[in-house]
Enzyme design. Structure first.
Site, mmCIF file in Angstrom:
data_model
loop_
_atom_site.group_PDB
_atom_site.id
_atom_site.type_symbol
_atom_site.label_atom_id
_atom_site.label_comp_id
_atom_site.label_asym_id
_atom_site.label_seq_id
_atom_site.Cartn_x
_atom_site.Cartn_y
_atom_site.Cartn_z
ATOM 1 C CB CYS A 145 63.599 36.435 65.179
ATOM 2 S SG CYS A 145 63.177 35.740 63.529
ATOM 3 N NE ARG B 163 61.709 40.185 70.019
ATOM 4 C CZ ARG B 163 62.756 40.940 69.749
ATOM 5 N NH1 ARG B 163 62.780 41.827 70.753
ATOM 6 N NH2 ARG B 163 63.364 41.017 68.733
ATOM 7 C CD1 TRP C 263 58.785 38.347 61.121
ATOM 8 C CD2 TRP C 263 56.581 37.698 62.237
ATOM 9 N NE1 TRP C 263 57.547 38.875 60.510
ATOM 10 C CE2 TRP C 263 56.479 38.661 61.153
ATOM 11 C CE3 TRP C 263 55.607 37.090 62.955
ATOM 12 C CZ2 TRP C 263 55.095 39.164 60.938
ATOM 13 C CZ3 TRP C 263 54.501 37.552 62.862
ATOM 14 C CH2 TRP C 263 54.112 38.529 61.738
ATOM 15 C CG ASN D 101 66.628 37.740 66.320
ATOM 16 O OD1 ASN D 101 66.120 36.609 66.474
ATOM 17 N ND2 ASN D 101 66.449 38.454 67.312
ATOM 18 N N GLY D 102 67.192 38.682 61.898
ATOM 19 C CA GLY D 102 68.042 39.497 60.717
ATOM 20 C C GLY D 102 67.999 38.542 59.649
ATOM 21 C CD GLU E 51 47.907 55.193 57.246
ATOM 22 O OE1 GLU E 51 46.702 55.183 56.730
ATOM 23 O OE2 GLU E 51 48.528 54.646 58.215
ATOM 24 C CE LYS F 91 47.100 54.704 61.149
ATOM 25 N NZ LYS F 91 47.553 53.651 60.365
ATOM 26 C CD GLU G 233 43.610 53.250 62.837
ATOM 27 O OE1 GLU G 233 42.857 52.374 62.980
ATOM 28 O OE2 GLU G 233 44.571 53.681 62.207
ATOM 29 C CG HIS H 182 35.882 71.688 43.857
ATOM 30 N ND1 HIS H 182 35.235 72.364 43.155
ATOM 31 C CD2 HIS H 182 36.982 71.257 43.679
ATOM 32 C CE1 HIS H 182 36.212 72.683 42.130
ATOM 33 N NE2 HIS H 182 37.257 71.943 42.476
ATOM 34 C CE LYS I 238 48.591 45.261 63.660
ATOM 35 N NZ LYS I 238 48.775 46.412 62.935
#
Ligand code: F6R
Length: 618
Positions: free
Chosen positions: A2, A42, A87, A113-114, A494, A498, A501, A517, A613
């Site tokens: 937010c 944001r 948000w 916010n929060g 992961e 990262k 990409e 192997h 995205k």
């Protein structure tokens, strides 16, 4: 996340000085509205404003959707106002849930916010009030109303101070009141910065909102409450007036949007402690060992469940692989993970005893939605784990657990991975507790590790210079191999994803035992091996495989539990002790490593070539 903007100064109408510091010929509504536009980056789903006129009183306008679609009311005598981009975290993105929220009589308006963790308790205490939204925020104006009724001589500052004592959680608040010429703000856990104009004062969640008006700023600290007027600010902490000083911002708006970071990805990596705090807020009962994720199941369903099938793509799939191991360990249910595009509800499974968990940050990934539809068609029960309220997946599943990481703008997923794993770990505890498979003491221990996560991640972030140095040393390698065992496997996968990409380097992740192997044929002195050597990742066995690679000349980098040491590593990153969550913390080193390798190469980190995205095609 937010966004908040507040402005007090009366606007400018040409007969004032018209300097940049006071907005130059704009009304209060114009200034607040443009502040909202500046906060759009944001991410948000709703917007609203509250304007206070000298004689016209309080006027509020708010709606779901874009800032441009919000009609800011014409209040010619407005002296100050606040605005908000929301948000969603509590309740879907509707007009009613948009901020500002008001008290029963419409005298007080609040943006926030929060998360107010104890809002349900407070709402019960406010039973005489009329609440009209699903939000946690709405309790605040009603609590302020109570304070002002109880003590009619109290001003808004005094009322907010008293209300603050009753709120639990992390938040930033801005309140205005009809007949009061100040904005009152409070900060605990969520950022708030004041802008100091010549004859105007601003407040915002970040400086971008008002940078075009002033570069002189004061950063509020946790526990500060402040009254803002056109002439300046009075900041109170622990009952004393304090001076927080003033700094001059030298960033340009583009950098300011990124909070001074060069890229959103790095900003989002650094936001992980805060994102994790929000993920966990109000959900853990560390006394009983229980978790409240607001996900419900029909009576007896969990007792009888035979299999948990996790469906997801990319990074979310790796979060699922991490979680599957936790589900088996903590809830005693067989857990499988499928790449969503490959998922089919297999023969021989009983749909009424299967729980399908769809993990998707965006909630819009076509492959994952396809898997959910196939699970629904088979008659299985479905749960979504997502960051996005109102997203398509939330409308197609039986239940949703929100990860509350805040918007992620960099294409490469970072903070959402951490918040996904934390949310899934909580779900695993909840399922285990419900089934009686996880005792209170064992559950409390997992919850303690979860609570330790934000601090542990912060410790890793503090080691960024060490990671940058390693990235500089190894950036020209031919390829990178990431290895781990058990919970280290999804993190190795992961870490490789990262790196590939955003740096475009060849990187592969696999179970450490697989090295011999096949992949060992590729290992040379030009192919560093990066290993997860923490609790939950069978570190000693993994180290044996690392040694096999070292024997072939490969440099070895390892993320090592703080209480362990492997002397032969070329680079050793310390991972704070958080039990089964250590591999997740180790992943932060891998994110930083990928970031710095890509940055050294000048890659377009936030928008890597060929990637989007949100992947809304199958
Ligand atoms: C990698 C990345 C992707 C996403 C994948 C799924 O950094 O971001 O692999 O994880 O496209 O996206 P969601 O979680 O939105 O379903």
């Amino acid at each position: 996340m937010c966004g908040i903007i507040g402005y007090v100064g009366g606007g400018t109408d040409g007969d004032k000085d018209g300097t940049a510091s006071d907005g130059g010929g704009e009304t209060v509504g114009d200034i607040v509205h443009r502040g909202l536009t500046n906060l759009e980056y944001r991410g948000y789903d709703s917007a609203g404003v509250a304007l206070v006129g000298a004689t016209s009183g309080l006027t509020v306008a708010k709606r779901s959707g874009e800032v441009d679609a919000l009609t800011v009311p014409d209040v010619p005598d407005a002296t100050h106002g606040v605005g908000h981009t929301r948000w969603s975290t509590h309740g879907p993105p509707t007009d009613a849930n948009a901020h500002p929220h008001t008290d029963c009589v419409g005298d007080v308006a609040v943006v926030h916010n929060g998360i107010v963790e104890n809002y349900e308790t407070l709402k019960r205490e406010l039973s005489a009030h009329e609440c009209t939204s699903d939000t946690d925020t709405e309790v605040i104006p009603h609590l302020i109303e109570d304070e002002l009724v109880a003590d009619p001589d109290a001003d808004l500052l005094a009322a907010v101070q008293r209300v603050e004592d009753r709120l639990e959680g992390s938040y930033a608040i801005c309140a205005v009141r009809e007949g009061d010429d100040q904005i009152v703000v409070a900060r605990r856990g969520s950022p708030l910065v004041l802008g100091r104009g010549a004859d105007a004062t601003f407040v915002a969640s970040d400086v971008t909102a008002f940078l075009e008006h002033t570069r002189d700023v004061t950063y509020l600290e946790d526990g500060d409450v402040a009254a803002l007027s056109a002439d300046g600010v009075a900041i109170v902490a622990d009952g004393e007036v304090v001076d927080r000083g003033t700094e001059t911002v030298t960033w340009e708006a583009d950098a300011a949007e990124k909070g001074g970071y060069d890229h959103y990805m790095r900003k989002e990596i650094h936001e992980q402690p805060e994102a994790l705090r929000q993920t966990l807020a109000g959900r853990l009962d560390t006394t009983s060992g229980d978790v409240d994720l607001d996900v419900s199941f029909p009576p007896g369903f969990l007792a009888d469940v035979e299999e948990i099938q996790i469906v997801a793509c990319g990074t979310s799939n790796y979060a699922g692989r991490y979680a599957a191991q936790l589900f088996e360990e903590l809830s005693g249910v067989r857990a499988t993970v499928e790449i969503a595009s490959e998922y089919a509800f297999g023969a021989g499974r009983s749909p009424d005893r299967t729980l399908v968990v769809a993990v998707t940050q965006s909630g819009e990934t076509a492959d994952t939605l396809g898997a959910v539809r196939r699970a629904n068609a088979a008659g299985a029960r479905t749960v979504a784990v997502t960051n996005t309220l109102g997203s398509t997946v939330t409308r197609e599943v039986d239940n949703t657990a929100f990860i509350r990481a805040g918007p992620e703008i960099g294409v490469a997923a970072t903070k959402t991975f951490a918040s996904q794993v934390a949310t899934l770990a909580m779900l695993a505890v909840a399922v285990g507790r419900d089934r009686g498979a996880l005792g209170a003491a064992a559950a409390r221990s997992v919850l303690a590790d979860l609570q330790g996560l934000p601090g542990a991640v912060q410790q890793v972030l503090d080691e960024e210079p060490q990671v940058r140095e390693a990235a500089q040393e190894y950036q020209d390698s031919e390829a990178f191999f990431f290895v781990g065992r058990a919970l280290g496997v999804p993190v190795a996968l992961e870490g490789a994803l990262k790196l590939k990409e955003i740096s475009y380097d060849h990187a592969e992740g696999f179970a450490a035992g697989e090295l011999k192997h096949g992949p060992l044929a590729l290992v040379t002195p030009a192919t560093p091996v990066v290993a997860v050597l923490t609790a939950g990742a069978r570190a000693d066995e993994t180290m044996n495989n690392v040694t096999e690679a070292q024997t072939r000349g490969a440099p070895a980098l390892g993320c090592v539990s703080a209480d362990d040491e492997y002397d032969t590593l070329d680079v050793s990153f310390d991972v704070p002790e958080v039990g089964v969550l250590e591999p997740l913390v180790a992943n932060v080193y891998l994110q930083l490593f990928a970031y710095h390798v890509a940055n050294e190469k000048g890659r377009p980190i936030d928008k890597p070539r060929n990637l989007a995205k949100s992947v809304t095609v199958e």
